[in-house]
Design a protein around this motif. Sequence first.
Motif, PDB file in Angstrom:
ATOM      1  N   GLY A 124      -9.423   6.393   2.314  1.00 19.09           N
ATOM      2  CA  GLY A 124      -8.821   5.338   3.122  1.00 19.09           C
ATOM      3  C   GLY A 124      -8.792   5.737   4.591  1.00 19.09           C
ATOM      4  O   GLY A 124      -8.493   6.890   4.921  1.00 19.09           O
TER       5      GLY A 124
ATOM      6  N   LEU B  59      -6.738   4.540   7.761  1.00 22.29           N
ATOM      7  CA  LEU B  59      -5.549   3.754   8.042  1.00 22.29           C
ATOM      8  C   LEU B  59      -5.242   3.799   9.533  1.00 22.29           C
ATOM      9  O   LEU B  59      -5.371   4.848  10.174  1.00 22.29           O
ATOM     10  CB  LEU B  59      -4.380   4.341   7.237  1.00 22.29           C
TER      11      LEU B  59
ATOM     12  N   THR C  49     -12.297   2.640   2.448  1.00 23.07           N
ATOM     13  CA  THR C  49     -11.571   1.412   2.760  1.00 23.07           C
ATOM     14  C   THR C  49     -10.844   1.554   4.081  1.00 23.07           C
ATOM     15  O   THR C  49     -10.053   2.484   4.270  1.00 23.07           O
ATOM     16  CB  THR C  49     -10.546   1.084   1.655  1.00 23.07           C
TER      17      THR C  49
ATOM     18  N   SER D  43      -8.227  -0.127   6.739  1.00 23.06           N
ATOM     19  CA  SER D  43      -7.172  -1.135   6.729  1.00 23.06           C
ATOM     20  C   SER D  43      -5.995  -0.714   7.607  1.00 23.06           C
ATOM     21  O   SER D  43      -5.789   0.472   7.874  1.00 23.06           O
ATOM     22  CB  SER D  43      -6.677  -1.366   5.289  1.00 23.06           C
TER      23      SER D  43
ATOM     24  N   VAL E 115      -4.789   1.200   0.774  1.00 21.76           N
ATOM     25  CA  VAL E 115      -5.381   2.530   0.623  1.00 21.76           C
ATOM     26  C   VAL E 115      -4.514   3.445  -0.241  1.00 21.76           C
ATOM     27  O   VAL E 115      -4.795   4.643  -0.357  1.00 21.76           O
ATOM     28  CB  VAL E 115      -5.631   3.193   2.003  1.00 21.76           C
TER      29      VAL E 115
ATOM     30  N   CYS F  86      -6.156   5.719  -2.891  1.00 19.68           N
ATOM     31  CA  CYS F  86      -7.229   6.632  -2.462  1.00 19.68           C
ATOM     32  C   CYS F  86      -6.851   8.092  -2.708  1.00 19.68           C
ATOM     33  O   CYS F  86      -5.677   8.453  -2.729  1.00 19.68           O
ATOM     34  CB  CYS F  86      -7.535   6.416  -0.983  1.00 19.68           C
TER      35      CYS F  86
ATOM     36  N   VAL G  71      -6.512   9.991   2.618  1.00 21.36           N
ATOM     37  CA  VAL G  71      -6.278   8.977   3.645  1.00 21.36           C
ATOM     38  C   VAL G  71      -6.285   9.653   5.012  1.00 21.36           C
ATOM     39  O   VAL G  71      -5.667  10.706   5.214  1.00 21.36           O
ATOM     40  CB  VAL G  71      -4.942   8.237   3.423  1.00 21.36           C
TER      41      VAL G  71
END
Length: 239
Positions: free
Chosen positions: A32, A34, A186, A188, A194, A197, A200
Amino acid sequence: MDGIVLQGVNVDLGGKRVLSDLSLHLTEARIGLLGRNGSGKSTLLRLMAGLIAPSSGTVRVAGLDPARERKAMLGKIGILFQNPDHQILFPTVIEELSFGLQQMGQSRADAEAQVRAALLAEGRAHWESAPTHRLSQGQRQFLCLLAVLLMAPATLLLDEPFAGLDLPTQARLSRRLNAVPQRVVTISHDPAAVAGCQRVIWLEAGQIRADGPAGSVIAEFTAEMARLGAADADTDLLG
């Protein structure tokens, strides 16, 4: 080297530094990215996909330079944008889905046969001749995902994949993404997107603020967002 490797990457856009001195080695199956809006997440996605080149530093995907070796990237990286209307090019479903396969060297007949088989397997054989503009937002997003999956890339890059989708559609798309064998990255602003995941990475102002297991990074990010919200952090004018 396996995975996606960034070494000392800087990206300048419009005279502004958007990404600063990024070094990452991404190998996990579920990753992820973020960060708040404007943190540089989408720029990082475009960099990994080869849509832009770094101003300095290097990017390698499975040892290849994605910005210079675009043809080879077709089997390495697939990208799902936030807005499917920015990705769909053709008026019918079968044309849209067969385009990428033809780009990879398949004949039109072979590509369309593979598309029909994929639609049948997904329970969507009746979509074949459907106009793409008649599909709902969620259906168009699924169409874009299917187009990417047909090309069998090793890694999927997802840019806010659940934005604008209602909860049942989010659940269906999430279930489909969880089942794919590819590495999934991903991107986001939403910690929930996320949370599942393995790793991250929190991006803040174009730099890595935190990098680690989802639970600890999300907790740190959420606490900081709560602090900023309580402090009316959006009062300053941009320089």
